[in-house]
Design a protein around this motif. Structure first.
Motif, PDB file in Angstrom:
ATOM      1  N   ALA A 215      77.913  64.371  86.680  1.00 48.03           N
ATOM      2  CA  ALA A 215      77.021  63.215  86.592  1.00 48.03           C
ATOM      3  C   ALA A 215      77.144  62.343  87.839  1.00 48.03           C
ATOM      4  O   ALA A 215      76.137  61.816  88.338  1.00 48.03           O
ATOM      5  N   ARG A 216      78.361  62.171  88.334  1.00 49.77           N
ATOM      6  CA  ARG A 216      78.525  61.400  89.579  1.00 49.77           C
ATOM      7  C   ARG A 216      77.813  62.097  90.730  1.00 49.77           C
ATOM      8  O   ARG A 216      77.151  61.444  91.540  1.00 49.77           O
ATOM      9  N   GLY A 217      77.940  63.401  90.799  1.00 47.07           N
ATOM     10  CA  GLY A 217      77.275  64.144  91.866  1.00 47.07           C
ATOM     11  C   GLY A 217      75.765  64.022  91.810  1.00 47.07           C
ATOM     12  O   GLY A 217      75.099  63.918  92.846  1.00 47.07           O
ATOM     13  N   ASN A 218      75.215  64.013  90.598  1.00 43.21           N
ATOM     14  CA  ASN A 218      73.766  63.854  90.468  1.00 43.21           C
ATOM     15  C   ASN A 218      73.311  62.488  90.980  1.00 43.21           C
ATOM     16  O   ASN A 218      72.283  62.373  91.659  1.00 43.21           O
ATOM     17  N   THR A 219      74.074  61.458  90.654  1.00 40.88           N
ATOM     18  CA  THR A 219      73.719  60.121  91.148  1.00 40.88           C
ATOM     19  C   THR A 219      73.860  60.047  92.661  1.00 40.88           C
ATOM     20  O   THR A 219      73.008  59.472  93.357  1.00 40.88           O
ATOM     21  N   LEU A 220      74.914  60.641  93.196  1.00 44.21           N
ATOM     22  CA  LEU A 220      75.097  60.655  94.648  1.00 44.21           C
ATOM     23  C   LEU A 220      73.955  61.399  95.333  1.00 44.21           C
ATOM     24  O   LEU A 220      73.519  61.018  96.427  1.00 44.21           O
ATOM     25  N   LEU A 221      73.461  62.451  94.691  1.00 45.31           N
ATOM     26  CA  LEU A 221      72.329  63.182  95.255  1.00 45.31           C
ATOM     27  C   LEU A 221      71.095  62.300  95.310  1.00 45.31           C
ATOM     28  O   LEU A 221      70.362  62.299  96.308  1.00 45.31           O
ATOM     29  N   ILE A 222      70.858  61.534  94.248  1.00 48.49           N
ATOM     30  CA  ILE A 222      69.720  60.606  94.235  1.00 48.49           C
ATOM     31  C   ILE A 222      69.825  59.621  95.400  1.00 48.49           C
ATOM     32  O   ILE A 222      68.852  59.375  96.118  1.00 48.49           O
ATOM     33  N   VAL A 223      71.025  59.071  95.605  1.00 44.90           N
ATOM     34  CA  VAL A 223      71.211  58.104  96.692  1.00 44.90           C
ATOM     35  C   VAL A 223      71.025  58.769  98.054  1.00 44.90           C
ATOM     36  O   VAL A 223      70.419  58.184  98.966  1.00 44.90           O
ATOM     37  N   ALA A 224      71.515  59.994  98.201  1.00 45.07           N
ATOM     38  CA  ALA A 224      71.328  60.706  99.470  1.00 45.07           C
ATOM     39  C   ALA A 224      69.844  60.926  99.758  1.00 45.07           C
ATOM     40  O   ALA A 224      69.389  60.794 100.902  1.00 45.07           O
ATOM     41  N   VAL A 225      69.073  61.257  98.720  1.00 42.66           N
ATOM     42  CA  VAL A 225      67.635  61.460  98.900  1.00 42.66           C
ATOM     43  C   VAL A 225      66.952  60.150  99.287  1.00 42.66           C
ATOM     44  O   VAL A 225      66.115  60.111 100.204  1.00 42.66           O
ATOM     45  N   THR A 226      67.302  59.058  98.611  1.00 39.76           N
ATOM     46  CA  THR A 226      66.659  57.784  98.950  1.00 39.76           C
ATOM     47  C   THR A 226      67.049  57.311 100.348  1.00 39.76           C
ATOM     48  O   THR A 226      66.238  56.677 101.036  1.00 39.76           O
ATOM     49  N   MET A 227      68.269  57.624 100.784  1.00 43.18           N
ATOM     50  CA  MET A 227      68.649  57.298 102.157  1.00 43.18           C
ATOM     51  C   MET A 227      67.759  58.031 103.145  1.00 43.18           C
ATOM     52  O   MET A 227      67.280  57.447 104.130  1.00 43.18           O
ATOM     53  N   SER A 228      67.524  59.307 102.897  1.00 46.32           N
ATOM     54  CA  SER A 228      66.662  60.095 103.788  1.00 46.32           C
ATOM     55  C   SER A 228      65.239  59.563 103.774  1.00 46.32           C
ATOM     56  O   SER A 228      64.599  59.418 104.824  1.00 46.32           O
ATOM     57  N   LEU A 229      64.725  59.260 102.577  1.00 43.30           N
ATOM     58  CA  LEU A 229      63.369  58.726 102.479  1.00 43.30           C
ATOM     59  C   LEU A 229      63.267  57.360 103.148  1.00 43.30           C
ATOM     60  O   LEU A 229      62.258  57.047 103.794  1.00 43.30           O
ATOM     61  N   GLY A 230      64.311  56.541 102.984  1.00 45.60           N
ATOM     62  CA  GLY A 230      64.310  55.240 103.627  1.00 45.60           C
ATOM     63  C   GLY A 230      64.266  55.342 105.139  1.00 45.60           C
ATOM     64  O   GLY A 230      63.504  54.634 105.806  1.00 45.60           O
ATOM     65  N   ALA A 231      65.082  56.248 105.692  1.00 47.24           N
ATOM     66  CA  ALA A 231      65.092  56.434 107.141  1.00 47.24           C
ATOM     67  C   ALA A 231      63.724  56.888 107.646  1.00 47.24           C
ATOM     68  O   ALA A 231      63.228  56.404 108.677  1.00 47.24           O
ATOM     69  N   LEU A 232      63.091  57.810 106.911  1.00 48.90           N
ATOM     70  CA  LEU A 232      61.761  58.274 107.308  1.00 48.90           C
ATOM     71  C   LEU A 232      60.727  57.164 107.146  1.00 48.90           C
ATOM     72  O   LEU A 232      59.826  57.012 107.977  1.00 48.90           O
ATOM     73  N   GLY A 233      60.847  56.389 106.088  1.00 46.84           N
ATOM     74  CA  GLY A 233      59.881  55.331 105.845  1.00 46.84           C
ATOM     75  C   GLY A 233      59.934  54.221 106.873  1.00 46.84           C
ATOM     76  O   GLY A 233      58.900  53.659 107.268  1.00 46.84           O
ATOM     77  N   TYR A 234      61.141  53.891 107.330  1.00 45.41           N
ATOM     78  CA  TYR A 234      61.271  52.842 108.340  1.00 45.41           C
ATOM     79  C   TYR A 234      60.696  53.274 109.687  1.00 45.41           C
ATOM     80  O   TYR A 234      60.282  52.425 110.486  1.00 45.41           O
TER      81      TYR A 234
END
Length: 217
Positions: free
Chosen positions: A63-82
């Motif tokens: 479960a921790r890994g799944n949440t960390l994966l979500i955060v990793a994805v949003t970090m990537s999307l954030g970098a692309l969005g900026y």
């Protein structure tokens, strides 16, 4: 763009060049936020989300890994969005400032209410990952103050400050957590203090950054 003309070597050496870059006043209000903004995202993602979810919310490794994966994805999307925002909005300073202030508020919310429901905490962590990835726009802002003949070494120096912050914040935040735990604080109190510290540091750096000069992309 056309290739820049090679600059003549500074007879005083590399250190003198770095001092010349460090003396550029336009860069000074950027340095605190360069030091802490990326460092906090890396420390949160790399060190503290897992222990926070385990000790405060009782999640197992999967479960921790799944949440960390979500955060990793949003970090990537954030970098692309900026990435394109400075050209679309015609500013770098206000993009970085708004993103950093929002990230600071989210850290403080986690700090004030560390035992939020898991779904809400996950949304806040994901938003921190996305909104905190101002790295590229902040680097572009710093680049705008550098003369052409110092561009390569100037970008290198700013990058060094980014990663110096990451290298310092991880052991320092570890020492903070260890100290608080040794005083008998419960995990929610420990992680609450940690996230308040992250939010406070980023807020202070943002207030200094407010003094910087914006430059059109």
């Amino acid at each position: 763009p056309p290739a820049a003309k090679p600059a003549a070597a500074d007879p005083r050496g590399f250190g003198s060049t770095m001092l010349r870059i460090a003396s550029i006043r336009g860069l000074w209000p950027l340095m605190p936020i360069v030091l802490v903004s990326y460092a906090e995202i890396l420390a949160e993602r790399g060190l503290w989300i897992g222990p926070y979810l385990a000790e405060v919310h009782g999640l197992d490794a999967v479960a921790r890994g799944n949440t960390l994966l979500i955060v990793a994805v949003t970090m990537s999307l954030g970098a692309l969005g900026y990435g394109p925002l400075d050209r679309l909005l015609g500013t770098r300073k206000w993009i970085v400032l708004c993103g950093s202030l929002a990230t600071s508020i989210l850290f403080m919310a986690l700090g004030l209410w560390p035992e939020l429901p898991l779904g809400t905490a996950t949304v806040l962590l994901a938003a921190i990952g996305a909104l905190g990835m101002t790295y590229a726009v902040l680097l572009a802002h710093a680049r705008s103050f550098l003369p052409e003949h110092l561009l390569g070494r100037g970008i290198t120096l700013v990058n060094l400050v980014f990663f110096l912050g990451a290298g310092l914040l991880q052991p320092l935040s570890g020492a903070l957590v260890a100290t608080l735990a040794s005083r008998g604080l419960e995990p929610p109190e420990v992680f609450g203090a940690l996230h308040l510290t992250f939010g406070g540091l980023l807020l202070a750096a943002s207030l200094v950054y407010l003094l910087s000069t914006d430059k059109q992309p």
